[in-house]
Design an enzyme around this catalytic site. Sequence first.
Site, PDB file in Angstrom:
ATOM      1  N   TYR A  55       0.820  -1.202   0.000  1.00 11.68           N
ATOM      2  CA  TYR A  55       0.000   0.000   0.000  1.00 11.68           C
ATOM      3  C   TYR A  55       0.860   1.261   0.000  1.00 11.68           C
ATOM      4  CZ  TYR A  55      -3.550  -3.391   1.503  1.00 11.68           C
ATOM      5  OH  TYR A  55      -4.385  -4.482   1.599  1.00 11.68           O
ATOM      6  N   PRO A 206     -15.712  -4.814   2.102  1.00 15.27           N
ATOM      7  CA  PRO A 206     -17.017  -5.286   2.577  1.00 15.27           C
ATOM      8  C   PRO A 206     -18.198  -4.455   2.107  1.00 15.27           C
ATOM      9  CG  PRO A 206     -15.871  -4.125   4.327  1.00 15.27           C
ATOM     10  CD  PRO A 206     -14.889  -4.262   3.198  1.00 15.27           C
TER      11      PRO A 206
END
Length: 333
Positions: A55, A206
Amino acid sequence: MHHRQLGPFTVSAIGFGCMNLSHAYGVPPSAEQGERVLRAAIEQGVTLFDTAALYGFGRNEELVGRVLKPHRQDITLCSKGGLAGVPDASGILKRVIDGRPDTIRRNCEDSLRRLQTEVIDLYYLHRWDKAVPIEDSVGAMSRLVEEGKVRILGLSEVSAATLRKAHAVHPIAAVQNEYSLWTRNPEIAMLAACRELGVAFVPFSPVARGFLCDAVHDVGSFEAKDIRRAMPRFEPENHARNLQLLPPYKALAREAGCTPAQLALAWLLHRGDNVIPIPGTTRVEHLREDLAAADLRLDANLVGRLDALINQHTVAGNRYSEQSNREVDTETF
């Protein structure tokens, strides 16, 4: 904040995925804004924080390490290796999947330095390098546990069969795969395997990369480096079809007395006590909204209608491009 068990750790039922603060969805927020979000997460009771060497090619770990260092004893810190930035001939960093033991050790030591910690609580293999037996990669990770550099191990984007092979080498405490109403792949075999082996399941994305927040209306407005540009579900034709799911979905959220994002997270929490979602955001108000989902209770009838509305048969487009699908090991419908 409600809590769940992840290996030996008791963690907040909803964790925080730190990726968005440095990576993936166009120009990331400023470091100051990232700090505000991380500090707000601590204040709201989040104890599970997830980052990775990939990241921002290390910048996310540096941010997380700097901000969370004063709280290190109060949190469960997770990172990932086996997928990182490697300089090419011109010195430009490129993402490279490399599961060789020496690389995993180097990734871990780099992460420890950036995170300003002596031990990573949960260390994932970010991708299985299919050129390296999973047993070799996990074997290298197990030696990091023996040396006290890592406490427990996890895998990301793998199949149930790969989990079983890895678990035979060293106990796997968590699997992190994409899972949401619109990505049901873990229901093929992974959820059952995790329950059988006593493994926590950690869903990333999610809220369907913003779709289930009712936040993605114009795919043409994505920034140049937004990874959703390469995802089939966000191609204009597929996206137009998927948008038709939102009005009835939002109606179910109103019936449940919550926001669309909260409904998506509550649905996941109802999939099992070992399920611990890690939504990410760049805004404090969205963080607070997400965390409030832990208080929601959905009745079986509402859950059944959600399942029927958004699933692998009603969503248009694959979650990944053909290239990205070749890089992962997860089961597909």
